[in-house]
Design a protein around this motif. Structure first.
Motif, PDB file in Angstrom:
ATOM      1  N   ARG A 180     -43.764  29.058 -16.386  1.00  0.00           N
ATOM      2  CA  ARG A 180     -44.961  30.014 -15.983  1.00  0.00           C
ATOM      3  C   ARG A 180     -44.397  30.941 -15.191  1.00  0.00           C
ATOM      4  NH1 ARG A 180     -46.899  25.260 -17.923  1.00  0.00           N
ATOM      5  NH2 ARG A 180     -48.511  24.630 -17.479  1.00  0.00           N
ATOM      6  N   TYR A 204     -45.969  31.237 -20.357  1.00  0.00           N
ATOM      7  CA  TYR A 204     -46.936  31.445 -19.978  1.00  0.00           C
ATOM      8  C   TYR A 204     -46.664  32.421 -18.783  1.00  0.00           C
ATOM      9  CZ  TYR A 204     -48.671  26.960 -21.821  1.00  0.00           C
ATOM     10  OH  TYR A 204     -48.448  26.301 -22.890  1.00  0.00           O
ATOM     11  N   LYS A 233     -49.369  32.127 -23.413  1.00  0.00           N
ATOM     12  CA  LYS A 233     -50.438  32.965 -23.427  1.00  0.00           C
ATOM     13  C   LYS A 233     -50.160  34.130 -22.262  1.00  0.00           C
ATOM     14  CE  LYS A 233     -54.998  30.906 -20.938  1.00  0.00           C
ATOM     15  NZ  LYS A 233     -55.454  30.995 -22.131  1.00  0.00           N
ATOM     16  N   GLU A 288     -53.382  29.274 -14.512  1.00  0.00           N
ATOM     17  CA  GLU A 288     -52.798  27.298 -14.369  1.00  0.00           C
ATOM     18  C   GLU A 288     -54.211  26.563 -15.293  1.00  0.00           C
ATOM     19  OE1 GLU A 288     -50.768  25.428 -15.566  1.00  0.00           O
ATOM     20  OE2 GLU A 288     -48.917  26.347 -14.537  1.00  0.00           O
ATOM     21  N   ILE A 330     -54.777  28.586 -18.621  1.00  0.00           N
ATOM     22  CA  ILE A 330     -54.402  26.971 -19.503  1.00  0.00           C
ATOM     23  C   ILE A 330     -55.008  25.983 -19.964  1.00  0.00           C
ATOM     24  CG2 ILE A 330     -51.898  25.625 -19.712  1.00  0.00           C
ATOM     25  CD1 ILE A 330     -50.688  27.900 -18.522  1.00  0.00           C
TER      26      ILE A 330
END
Length: 168
Positions: A28, A64, A93, A103, A106
């Motif tokens: 992330r 992400y 994403k 988060e 997701i």
């Protein structure tokens, strides 16, 4: 004769769901566009477009990405769209926001695609503690989805759960 110790939790029909088990792997990252702004505040379209076209977006492969601007600059919507178009072939994403919003997004995808048919009519415990960054919103999304099928929903551990819902 000595009394045998029976593990009633192990023998019960309780089903434990740990959101940490649903945690998708992948780094992330936050992409802060402030460095691409004149003096950190002004988006100059020509310069911005040039930076976008010359940047190596492949470094975000399978990651992400949360797009943000950490200054008080006013960023037009098209700028984030332009970034996402360049990121799309590589990132898993892309959102506008911070890591917690990332988060949450997701987990929203994960929970939306979760097959809950196996939980039909069962008592469920949603495990509370995790070592991974499971956002609080994920617990809300999961409990809301499970309410449609579960006999009951609890939060915590089998030895010390908090009842949340019981089908009438």
């Amino acid at each position: 004769m000595q009394d045998e110790i029976i593990n009633r939790v192990a023998n019960s029909k309780l089903v434990t769901i740990d959101l940490e088990d649903l945690y998708p792997e992948g780094q992330r990252v936050v992409f802060d566009i402030k460095d691409w702004l004149f003096e950190g505040f002004v988006l100059r379209e020509k310069d911005f477009r040039q930076q976008v076209s010359e940047f190596d977006w492949s470094i975000y492969k399978n990651q992400y990405v949360a797009l943000t601007c950490s200054t008080d600059a006013i960023i037009p919507g098209w700028a984030y769209m332009l970034l996402s178009i360049s990121l799309e072939p590589f990132a898993k994403k892309i959102i506008i926001g911070d890591l917690e919003q990332l988060e949450t997004s997701i987990y929203q995808d994960v929970i939306n695609h979760l097959d809950i048919s196996e939980y039909e009519g069962k008592p469920i415990i949603i495990k509370g503690c995790s070592n991974k960054p499971v956002p609080q919103n994920a617990y809300i999304m999961l409990s809301t989805k499970l309410k449609t099928v579960a006999r009951s929903i609890m939060y915590g551990e089998a030895c010390s759960s908090v009842p949340l819902y019981k089908k009438k």
